[in-house]
Each structure stands twice: as structure tokens, then as C-alpha cells.
Design an enzyme around this catalytic site. Structure first.
Site, PDB file in Angstrom:
ATOM      1  N   ASN A 449       0.864  -1.177   0.000  1.00  0.00           N
ATOM      2  CA  ASN A 449       0.000   0.000   0.000  1.00  0.00           C
ATOM      3  C   ASN A 449       0.908   1.237   0.000  1.00  0.00           C
ATOM      4  OD1 ASN A 449      -1.923   1.979   0.364  1.00  0.00           O
ATOM      5  ND2 ASN A 449      -2.348   1.454   2.510  1.00  0.00           N
ATOM      6  N   TRP A 450       1.018   1.861  -1.197  1.00  0.00           N
ATOM      7  CA  TRP A 450       1.945   2.995  -1.326  1.00  0.00           C
ATOM      8  C   TRP A 450       1.448   4.245  -0.603  1.00  0.00           C
ATOM      9  CZ3 TRP A 450       3.900   2.996  -7.144  1.00  0.00           C
ATOM     10  CH2 TRP A 450       4.622   1.812  -7.373  1.00  0.00           C
ATOM     11  N   LYS A 451       0.143   4.316  -0.330  1.00  0.00           N
ATOM     12  CA  LYS A 451      -0.468   5.494   0.297  1.00  0.00           C
ATOM     13  C   LYS A 451      -0.190   6.747  -0.572  1.00  0.00           C
ATOM     14  CE  LYS A 451      -0.246   3.312   4.806  1.00  0.00           C
ATOM     15  NZ  LYS A 451      -0.049   3.451   6.247  1.00  0.00           N
ATOM     16  N   HIS A 536      -9.572   1.160   4.992  1.00  0.00           N
ATOM     17  CA  HIS A 536      -8.319   1.397   5.714  1.00  0.00           C
ATOM     18  C   HIS A 536      -8.574   2.346   6.884  1.00  0.00           C
ATOM     19  CE1 HIS A 536      -4.142   2.479   6.534  1.00  0.00           C
ATOM     20  NE2 HIS A 536      -3.784   1.403   5.814  1.00  0.00           N
ATOM     21  N   GLU A 538      -6.988   4.732   8.005  1.00  0.00           N
ATOM     22  CA  GLU A 538      -6.763   6.153   7.715  1.00  0.00           C
ATOM     23  C   GLU A 538      -7.963   6.758   7.002  1.00  0.00           C
ATOM     24  OE1 GLU A 538      -1.955   5.351   7.386  1.00  0.00           O
ATOM     25  OE2 GLU A 538      -3.145   5.649   5.569  1.00  0.00           O
ATOM     26  N   GLU A 608      -5.483  -4.897  10.533  1.00  0.00           N
ATOM     27  CA  GLU A 608      -4.461  -3.891  10.807  1.00  0.00           C
ATOM     28  C   GLU A 608      -4.698  -3.291  12.190  1.00  0.00           C
ATOM     29  OE1 GLU A 608      -4.760  -0.748   7.943  1.00  0.00           O
ATOM     30  OE2 GLU A 608      -6.814  -0.313   8.520  1.00  0.00           O
ATOM     31  N   GLY A 614       2.546   2.478  11.489  1.00  0.00           N
ATOM     32  CA  GLY A 614       3.433   3.645  11.453  1.00  0.00           C
ATOM     33  C   GLY A 614       3.991   4.030  12.795  1.00  0.00           C
ATOM     34  N   SER A 654       2.806  -2.781  10.639  1.00  0.00           N
ATOM     35  CA  SER A 654       4.280  -2.656  10.712  1.00  0.00           C
ATOM     36  C   SER A 654       4.969  -3.996  10.480  1.00  0.00           C
ATOM     37  CB  SER A 654       4.699  -2.065  12.064  1.00  0.00           C
ATOM     38  OG  SER A 654       4.199  -0.748  12.189  1.00  0.00           O
ATOM     39  N   GLY A 675       2.862  -1.311   4.333  1.00  0.00           N
ATOM     40  CA  GLY A 675       2.863   0.129   4.101  1.00  0.00           C
ATOM     41  C   GLY A 675       4.228   0.636   3.689  1.00  0.00           C
ATOM     42  N   GLY A 676       4.944   1.256   4.627  1.00  0.00           N
ATOM     43  CA  GLY A 676       6.227   1.890   4.322  1.00  0.00           C
ATOM     44  C   GLY A 676       7.229   0.962   3.673  1.00  0.00           C
TER      45      GLY A 676
END
Length: 692
Positions: A449-451, A536, A538, A608, A614, A654, A675-676
Site C-alpha cells: 500500500n503505497w499510500k 483502511h 486512515e 491492521e 506507522g 508494521s 505500508g512503508g
């Protein structure tokens, strides 16, 4: 299983069979003789002096419902259908009937309660003792209804319910239109009337007295044979009562007298050689007169061939004359006791054919034999020979039309459930499970997930690098990258989607229209994307996406052929309050559990923990496995174990190359939503390689 539980199980099921077979027998004999049951209800009402308040149609309806209700309760108890409700109804029924039969035994308003119709005659005290046993048995099965073993599964109970109700109502209807399928009375086909009246040699004879009610000058008076008056008196009714105990033959109250009571012709009728027709009508006032033409035709036929024809009734001269007026009847009428006539045949009017005193045929007014001037003598017709309606033949028909279909349904149901039981046992076997997993494993997925990261050029470059790396070194799992909207069309041109799937990070909850800035599921699909991330944390937290909004997004995504990666998870506060199970269940119920099982197969769940996104915090592998296993269990509750076993559930908190192997080793974790770590090819591939 404890010995005590086994003992109770045996007791409950023995009681269940006692109640079931008693109710089935009692209900069936009532249901197939609704007119006989109606007569008994009328006897009760007369004894209570309220018969005038209940019209005939009400007592007939009550007789049909009573027999059908008892029969259905018996069958439902036998098959353990709706065990709690059925056992309570049985107990309630017996709680009403037991005190009632105690009153019958004490007050003795009628001699026979009629609980088993004419099939089995019990005294009032015998009936009460029988009900005491039944109410005890009913209480036991009501106390522990779930110990009754099912003969048919809960999902197929409706078949037994529907079929039983239809069968018993149709049986009652046929009996009303024609005659009862079983004839338990002494005047059944094949019975010789004179033989039925005999008393064995040496047996003490009971004493009977017949009382005649006659009228003259508006005054009614009772007479016996000893003081029977002259012909100036008009016959109204007669009744025969037993005055002393003794052997009572099956037929003890059959007598035929002339209307004026001056002559008894019983012996001449039952000893006559050859055929005689007996038209039976207890009350001509209520007799069905629509088929009088057929009756007249049979009378003319009998006259032509020299057969006797007697019309037997308990009606008054006035009623007889009215019948003659409306039907043109030319046959002679004779007096017979009302109860006797009601016992002989359950039809008003009905027709008997006797030969040499033996009953060889019985017909209701709806099914009279077709006899006219063209018909040959009776001995040359089917009517002149004893009707083939044996108990064995009738029982065979019942088995064919009711018992056999239920046995077939039960066999199919039990066979199917045996297969389910075997499959359940297999699924609980660890060796079998291992072989099954090797044979059919659910998809293992690593999704990035590049966000809101990377411009178009950087995004295309990353996609190309991943594509080249994974094409050269085939991954052991499915790989998906979910990019911002502006990347989709460009990235799609460079991806080998047999190696890497493409997905969007969101889509609109509207199909199309004036929604500035939104991107629809159809638009996402048109870029070449196969997946979309929805729900998600967010999106839920920053943009206020509610379960209802997500439900619409999911439906539109599936409608446009996209597979949904649906995100669920709890906050730190919810985790610390031990509410994580409630949260994830509510999120699934609010947005995806409205789908059909087939639609749900296109859902990938991503768990999640919001507190680990994050933040650098990661749920332990045991924590993650526990919640994943719970999620799979609620999917199984909703859609069944097979769907749950095929549903991929990803971890999305994470996840890194360092902890991925430990997480992915858990049986209910099928990959990760990254994610990251998905923004660098090496980091992302490190997580993908965890499946190796």
C-alpha cells in the site's frame, strides 16, 4: 458421556415413543372418521347441555382439527421436530385432557370417551389411567426435550411438517367425501349381521329396554313394547338402554320396524336370501338431497331385478314426507335407532348392499354405484361381489402414500448428514488436514500500500524494478501493489499481472455523476487494476468513512469485477479494553457480511491493528494469530467452514522483513498488507521472500 446422562436419554426417548405412537394412533383414527368424532363431540355437548349452541359445521370442523392436531403432534414427537415447542404443546394438551377424563370417569356422562374412535374402546377409568401415564411421559420429554434424538435434520423439518399436515387433512377430506378408509365398526364390509348378533352358548344375556317416544294432540309420552299404543299416536323417536349386565354381542341394537311400530321386520331382512339395499339416513332433515336422482335410479333398478330396498331412518313422519316431497321417493321407510344408523355408515344418506345378511358393499351419497336399466343383474357386476377394501390393502396404501415417502426422506437426510459428520471428523484429523492443505491451500498474498507517496515517475520506476526482479525470481505467493490513482494506468503498462497484481487505494461510494475529485470503481477497473483497498483505518479516521459508506463501496467494487482488500482493526484504547474481537466483528458485519457466500469469495481481509501502523509497534505473532483465528471463526459462522478456509486474511501492522517469517508461519496469517516497507523494492522483496 456419564451413566446418568445415558439413563436419562433412554428414559426420555422411551417416553417420546410412548407419546408419539399413542398420539399418532389416536389422531389418525379420529382424522379418518371425522363424522364419528363429530358424533362423540356432540355427545359431550349434550351431556353438558350446550349442544344447541354449537352448529353442525362447528362440531365437524372441531373433529377434523382435533384428529389432525393429535396426529401431527404424534409425528412431530416421533421425528423430534421443533423439540421444545412440540413437547410443550403435548404437555399442554395432556394438562387439559387428563382432568377432563377424570371428570368423565367420576361423572360418567357417556360410556365411551372416544379417544381411540371405534378402533379401541376403553372405559372412562381406563382412559384416565392412560392419560396419567401420558402426562407423566409428556412432562419428562418437556423437561429434557433436547435428549430426543432427531430422525431428520433441523433444516429439513419443514418437509415433515408440511407433508404431515397435508396428508392428514387430505385423509380427513377423503373420508368426509367418501367413507373412512378403515372401518372399525361391527357393520364393516364382510360382516354378517345375524352372526354379529349371536350370543355364545351359556353366556349371560344382557337386558335391554327400548323406549318409544310418541306424540298425540301435541303431547309426547314414552312407551315400551309392553304398552305400545294404537296407531293414533305419531312416532317421534326411540332409544334403547341396557338394563342388566351380560355378554354384549358386536351388533346388539339393530332392529327395523314399520313406521307405526306395529311390526319388527329385522329377522326377515337379515335372513333373506339374495340381495337387499338399505338406504341409511339417521336424520332426513339434514340429509344431503343433491343425489336423490341416483338413489331413485337404484331403487328402480332393484324393483326391476327383484331386490328388496329399505329406507331406514330415525326421523319423524313429517321429515319423511318432506323427503318424499322434494325427491319424489317411492321406496318405503322404516324406523331404526338413530345411534345404530350413525354406527352403520358415516354418510347421511348412505347405502348398504347386503347378500344373505352379509354386508358386501357400502357407499356414501357422493359415490353411489351406477345402476340403471342397462345394468345387468348384480351377480354379473362388480357391485354384486364383496368389495375389496381389506385392512391390509388400506394399510398398504397408507404405507405407500405417507410412511414410505417419509422413510425415503429420512434415509436421504440421514445419509447426507452422515456424510457431513464424516467430513467433520476428517477435518478434525490433523493428518487429513495436512494432506488437505497440500491439496488445496488458500492464497498467500503480500500486498503493498503505497499510500500518498512518490510522484508518477518514481512510482513507475519502482513498479518496473519490482516487475523485473519478481519475473526473474518467481515469488512463492501472490504479490499486489496498490498505488495512488495517478499511477494506475501508467504502471499497468509495465506490469506482468501474472506476477504482480495492480490495485487502487480507494474508490468512490457512487457509481458516477457530479462528484468532483472522486474516482469510481468503474474508472479504477478501466486502468487495468484488479484490486482495491477499502476500509483502511486512515480512510475511516481522517475522512469519516462509515460502515454504510464502505458497504456501498464494496458493492460497487465487486460489481465492476474488482477484488476487495477490506481492512479492519482496533485502536490502542480498544485493545487495552480487550474489545478487539467486538470491533473487528462489528466492522465486518457493517460492511461485508451482507454479501452472499459467492460474493464474499472476492474479499481479502486485512487485519491492521491501528496502534501498530506507522508507530514501529508490532503485534506479537501470537497476538496476531489469535485475532486472525477469531476473524476466520466469525467468517465460518456466517458463511460456513469451507468459505472461511478459502478466505485469505492478511496482517497489516508494521510488518517488516525481520518479523514477516514469524508472522507468516502462523496457520491463520496468509500474508501481509505492507505500508512503508513496500516503497523500496529490496524491503518489499524481503517480506515476499518470507514465504520461501
Amino acid at each position: 458421556m456419564s451413566a446418568r446422562k445415558v439413563t436419562w436419554g433412554i428414559i426420555v426417548n422411551v417416553c417420546r415413543f410412548i407419546v408419539a405412537f399413542t398420539f399418532i394412533f389416536s389422531g389418525y383414527v379420529k382424522a379418518i372418521d371425522p363424522i364419528g368424532t363429530q358424533y362423540k363431540i356432540q355427545d359431550y355437548l349434550t351431556s353438558l347441555q350446550i349442544s344447541g349452541y354449537m352448529p353442525d359445521y362447528a362440531t365437524l370442523g372441531a373433529s377434523v382439527l382435533l384428529g389432525g392436531f393429535e396426529f401431527c403432534l404424534g409425528v412431530f414427537t416421533l421425528f423430534a421436530v421443533h423439540r421444545r415447542a412440540t413437547s410443550r404443546l403435548v404437555l399442554l394438551f395432556m394438562a387439559v385432557m387428563t382432568p377432563f377424563t377424570l371428570w368423565l370417569a367420576i361423572a360418567n356422562p357417556i360410556e365411551d370417551c372416544g379417544c381411540f374412535g371405534d378402533a379401541l374402546i376403553l372405559s372412562n377409568w381406563e382412559t384416565f389411567y392412560k392419560n396419567v401415564i401420558l402426562i407423566i411421559a409428556a412432562w419428562i420429554i418437556c423437561h429434557r426435550p433436547f435428549m430426543m434424538a432427531r430422525f431428520i435434520s433441523a433444516t429439513n423439518q419443514w418437509i415433515v411438517i408440511t407433508y404431515t399436515m397435508l396428508f392428514i387433512l387430505i385423509s380427513s377430506g377423503i373420508s368426509l367425501y367418501t367413507l373412512p378408509q378403515f372401518d372399525f365398526r361391527p357393520y364393516h364390509i364382510g360382516a354378517n349381521i345375524k352372526e354379529g348378533m349371536k350370543i355364545p352358548e351359556g353366556a349371560k344375556e344382557p337386558q335391554f329396554e327400548t323406549t318409544f317416544i310418541l306424540e298425540k294432540d301435541g303431547k309426547r309420552k314414552e312407551f315400551t313394547l309392553d304398552n305400545y299404543p294404537d296407531s293414533t299416536w305419531t312416532f317421534i323417536d326411540s332409544k334403547t338402554v341396557q338394563t342388566a349386565e351380560g355378554y354384549v354381542p358386536p351388533i346388539h341394537d339393530f332392529s327395523i320396524q314399520t313406521l307405526d311400530g306395529s311390526e319388527d321386520i329385522t329377522d326377515s331382512v337379515i335372513t333373506r336370501k339374495g340381495y337387499s339395499f338399505l338406504l341409511i339416513s339417521p336424520h332426513l332433515e339434514t340429509a344431503e338431497d343433491t343425489n336423490f336422482g341416483d338413489i331413485d335410479q337404484i331403487y328402480e333398478y332393484s324393483q326391476e331385478h327383484g331386490y328388496d330396498f329399505y329406507a331406514l331412518t330415525a326421523s319423524t313422519e313429517k321429515a319423511i314426507q318432506h323427503w318424499r316431497d322434494i325427491t319424489g321417493a317411492e321406496y318405503n321407510f322404516f324406523n331404526t335407532d338413530e345411534t345404530t344408523l350413525k354406527t352403520i355408515i358415516r354418510s347421511n344418506p348412505g347405502l348398504l348392499l347386503i347378500k344373505d345378511g352379509t354386508i358386501i358393499g357400502k357407499w356414501s351419497h357422493n359415490r353411489l354405484p351406477k345402476l340403471d336399466y342397462k345394468t345387468p343383474a348384480l351377480e354379473k357386476t362388480e357391485y354384486g361381489h364383496i368389495q375389496n377394501n381389506s385392512t391390509a390393502g388400506t394399510t398398504s396404501k397408507m404405507i405407500l402414500w405417507y410412511i414410505l415417502p417419509l422413510l425415503i426422506i429420512t434415509f436421504i437426510d440421514r445419509t447426507w448428514n452422515l456424510g457431513k459428520w464424516i467430513r467433520k471428523k476428517e477435518s478434525s484429523n490433523k493428518i487429513y488436514q495436512l494432506l488437505k492443505r497440500k491439496k488445496k491451500m488458500r492464497k498467500k498474498i503480500v500486498a503493498g500500500n503505497w499510500k500518498m507517496n512518490m510522484n508518477l515517475q518514481d512510482g513507475v520506476a519502482l513498479a518496473k524494478e519490482l516487475n523485473e526482479t519478481l519475473t526473474n525470481e518467481k515469488p512463492n505467493c501472490d504479490v499486489v501493489i496498490c498505488t495512488p490513482f495517478i499511477h494506475l494506468a501508467s504502471v499497468a503498462q509495465f506490469l506482468n499481472q501474472d506476477i504482480i497484481g495492480l490495485g487502487a487505494e480507494n474508490c468512490a461510494d457512487k457509481e458516477k455523476g457530479a462528484y468532483t475529485g472522486e474516482v469510481s470503481a468503474e474508472m479504477v477497473k478501466s486502468t487495468g487494476a484488479q484490486y482495491v483497498i477499502l476500509g483502511h483505518s486512515e480512510r475511516r479516521g481522517y475522512y469519516g468513512e462509515t460502515p454504510e459508506i464502505l458497504k456501498e463501496k464494496v458493492l460497487l467494487a465487486l460489481k465492476n469485477g474488482l477484488k476487495v482488500i477490506f481492512c479492519i482493526g482496533e485502536s490502542l484504547e480498544e485493545r487495552e479494553a480487550d474489545k478487539q474481537n467486538e470491533v473487528v466483528k462489528a466492522e465486518l458485519e457493517g460492511s461485508v457480511f451482507n454479501l452472499t457466500a459467492e460474493e464474499f469469495k472476492n474479499i481479502i481481509i486485512a487485519y491492521e491493528p491501528i496502534w501498530a501502523i506507522g508507530t514501529g509497534k508490532t503485534a506479537t505473532s501470537d497476538q496476531a494469530e489469535e485475532i486472525h483465528a477469531y476473524i476466520r471463526s466469525i467468517v465460518a459462522d456466517k458463511y460456513g467452514k469451507e468459505v472461511a478456509d478459502e478466505t485469505s486474511i492478511l496482517y497489516g501492522g508494521s510488518c517488516k522483513a525481520s518479523n514477516a517469517p514469524e508472522l507468516f508461519a502462523k496457520p491463520d496469517i496468509d500474508g501481509g498488507l505492507i505500508g512503508g516497507a513496500s516503497l523500496k523494492a529490496a524491503d518489499f522483496k524481503g517480506i515476499i521472500d518470507a514465504w520461501k
